[in-house]
Design a protein around this motif. Structure first.
Motif, PDB file in Angstrom:
ATOM      1  N   CYS A 287      64.801  -2.990-107.815  1.00  0.00           N
ATOM      2  CA  CYS A 287      65.427  -3.900-106.851  1.00  0.00           C
ATOM      3  C   CYS A 287      65.739  -5.247-107.493  1.00  0.00           C
ATOM      4  N   LEU A 288      64.809  -5.754-108.292  1.00  0.00           N
ATOM      5  CA  LEU A 288      65.032  -7.037-108.959  1.00  0.00           C
ATOM      6  C   LEU A 288      66.170  -6.941-109.970  1.00  0.00           C
TER       7      LEU A 288
ATOM      8  N   ILE B 230      55.612   1.991-106.478  1.00  0.00           N
ATOM      9  CA  ILE B 230      56.065   0.774-105.805  1.00  0.00           C
ATOM     10  C   ILE B 230      56.480  -0.273-106.833  1.00  0.00           C
ATOM     11  N   GLY B 231      55.699  -0.396-107.907  1.00  0.00           N
ATOM     12  CA  GLY B 231      56.040  -1.343-108.965  1.00  0.00           C
ATOM     13  C   GLY B 231      57.384  -1.040-109.596  1.00  0.00           C
TER      14      GLY B 231
ATOM     15  N   VAL C 298      59.322  -6.898-115.568  1.00  0.00           N
ATOM     16  CA  VAL C 298      58.278  -6.428-116.489  1.00  0.00           C
ATOM     17  C   VAL C 298      56.916  -6.436-115.799  1.00  0.00           C
ATOM     18  N   LEU C 299      56.599  -7.520-115.115  1.00  0.00           N
ATOM     19  CA  LEU C 299      55.280  -7.667-114.494  1.00  0.00           C
ATOM     20  C   LEU C 299      55.071  -6.657-113.367  1.00  0.00           C
ATOM     21  N   TYR C 300      56.089  -6.428-112.537  1.00  0.00           N
ATOM     22  CA  TYR C 300      55.959  -5.442-111.458  1.00  0.00           C
ATOM     23  C   TYR C 300      55.718  -4.037-112.011  1.00  0.00           C
TER      24      TYR C 300
ATOM     25  N   VAL D 235      65.761 -15.725-116.363  1.00  0.00           N
ATOM     26  CA  VAL D 235      64.447 -15.619-117.006  1.00  0.00           C
ATOM     27  C   VAL D 235      63.389 -15.176-116.002  1.00  0.00           C
ATOM     28  N   GLY D 236      63.412 -15.774-114.814  1.00  0.00           N
ATOM     29  CA  GLY D 236      62.409 -15.453-113.804  1.00  0.00           C
ATOM     30  C   GLY D 236      62.472 -14.011-113.351  1.00  0.00           C
ATOM     31  N   MET D 237      63.657 -13.527-113.032  1.00  0.00           N
ATOM     32  CA  MET D 237      63.780 -12.144-112.562  1.00  0.00           C
ATOM     33  C   MET D 237      63.475 -11.147-113.675  1.00  0.00           C
TER      34      MET D 237
END
Length: 394
Positions: A365-366, A358-359, A279-281, A272-274
């Motif tokens: 990467c995540l 970058i985002g 999405v946020l990045y 869930v966290g990743m």
């Protein structure tokens, strides 16, 4: 047991504060030693270089020694070298003392991660990992203002303060920590201690995922200050204030990490966290409201604060007999990823349309990190069960 938790928090706080300390002092030190902007950054890089290089040696050595002795010796070296920074009379002596502080930190910090599963009950390992990581998070939030406030009197005062405070921690650790000797004494080479990790597919997957996790987060963090200055025309003081919120986000996440894992489980918490971070990045660079950006980054760093203790717990559970090697390799992996991330961030920012590229890179990467965790057998019920058994055995 509470005294161990407080001690580990304070040790990581001191090491983290020393890491971030020189950033606000850099303009002053540049003027003090008369060096150009191009090489002034080595006063920061010398510390990271010393930590990254010697972490690979410190871990295997510590697995054959009493962890209490290694931690006390490393903390003593850290204290002395940090105090010496306050007496530096040239750029190169400052770099030397910063390098020695990084070397000492390489012997100290991994012992904290390796000691927690060894002396804490299995039921409290995850929570203690989170609190120790909170020490790093608190230093990230408070390191810059603490350094700035203390440096008002003189630039050397922050170094002396941290060094003397660390000496006091040595006294507390000497009387608090028990001996943590290896179960069997075995003379073996440094490289030989890495063999179990190299031969284990699960270990290789775990460290690759850890590298990708830090590469994504480190790349995003490297140019956030420059992006905010250009996008929102913020002066350096306001950028520092935003950075404090990011640190408090990490602190909050690390404090509630054990609660979240208790509700969701390690696997679901990471998934869930990743997923949320991806999405946020991706979305965050396109926001135009500074308040929303600050909130998003607060959420990002709180999520990272939840994830990192879980991942560190998974790493240290890979092999109970070489926890020092594992913790040191993790420290070296983190520093290497952050260094590579800063370089990649510069290329992306200049060549591919600023912070949005970058985002996207961070999100990729995540995604790769999560996939490696899942398909490498690091996550899942079997992996969690193994982790709990390893903690119980210690």
């Amino acid at each position: 047991m509470r005294r161990y938790t407080v001690l580990f928090f304070l040790i990581m706080f001191m090491i983290g504060t020393d890491t971030f300390l020189i950033s606000p002092l850099l303009p002053t030190l540049q003027t003090q030693f008369g060096v150009s902007t191009g090489i002034a950054g080595w006063m920061l890089g010398a510390y990271t270089l010393g930590s990254a290089l010697f972490a690979l040696i410190a871990g295997p050595l510590s697995d054959g020694w009493n962890r209490r002795t290694v931690l006390l010796s490393g903390l003593l070296g850290f204290s002395v070298s940090t105090i010496l920074c306050g007496f530096a009379d040239s750029f190169w002596t400052m770099c030397l003392f910063r390098f020695l502080a990084g070397v000492s930190a390489a012997f100290t910090a991994p012992q904290v991660w390796a000691s927690i599963p060894a002396i804490m009950p299995a039921s409290r390992v995850s929570k203690t990992m989170g609190i120790a990581f909170a020490g790093l998070a608190a230093s990230q939030a408070l390191g810059v203002p603490i350094g700035s406030w203390l440096a008002v009197a003189h630039w050397s005062v922050p170094f002396w303060t941290i060094g003397i405070a660390s000496l006091l921690l040595i006294v507390v650790a000497f009387y608090s920590l028990p001996d943590m000797k290896p179960n069997t004494f075995e003379r073996t080479s440094i490289l030989h201690r890495y063999v179990p990790l190299i031969m284990s597919g699960k270990a290789r997957s775990c460290f690759l995922a850890y590298l990708l996790l830090h590469l994504g987060s480190g790349t995003a963090f490297a140019f956030i200050g420059k992006w905010m200055a250009e996008r929102f025309e913020l002066p350096i003081g306001q950028i520092g204030t935003v950075m404090m919120f990011l640190g408090f986000g990490t602190l909050l996440g690390s404090m509630i990490s054990s609660y979240v894992t208790g509700k969701l489980g390690n696997s679901n918490a990471i998934i869930v966290g990743m997923s949320m971070l991806m999405v946020l990045y991706t979305v965050m660079p396109h926001l135009t409201n500074l308040r929303f950006v600050t909130i998003i980054y607060l959420i990002i760093f709180a999520t990272l604060g939840i994830i990192f203790p879980i991942v560190m717990g998974a790493l240290t559970s890979l092999n109970a007999s070489i926890r020092g090697t594992i913790s040191s390799l993790a420290n070296s992996t983190m520093n290497s990823a952050n260094t590579l991330g800063a370089w990649i961030a510069g290329l992306l920012y200049v060549q591919f349309g600023g912070y949005s590229s970058i985002g996207i890179f961070s999100a990729v990467c995540l995604a790769l990190s999560l996939g490696t965790f899942l398909f490498g057998g690091v996550l899942g019920r079997k992996a969690e069960h193994t982790s709990q058994e390893s903690a119980s055995a210690s």
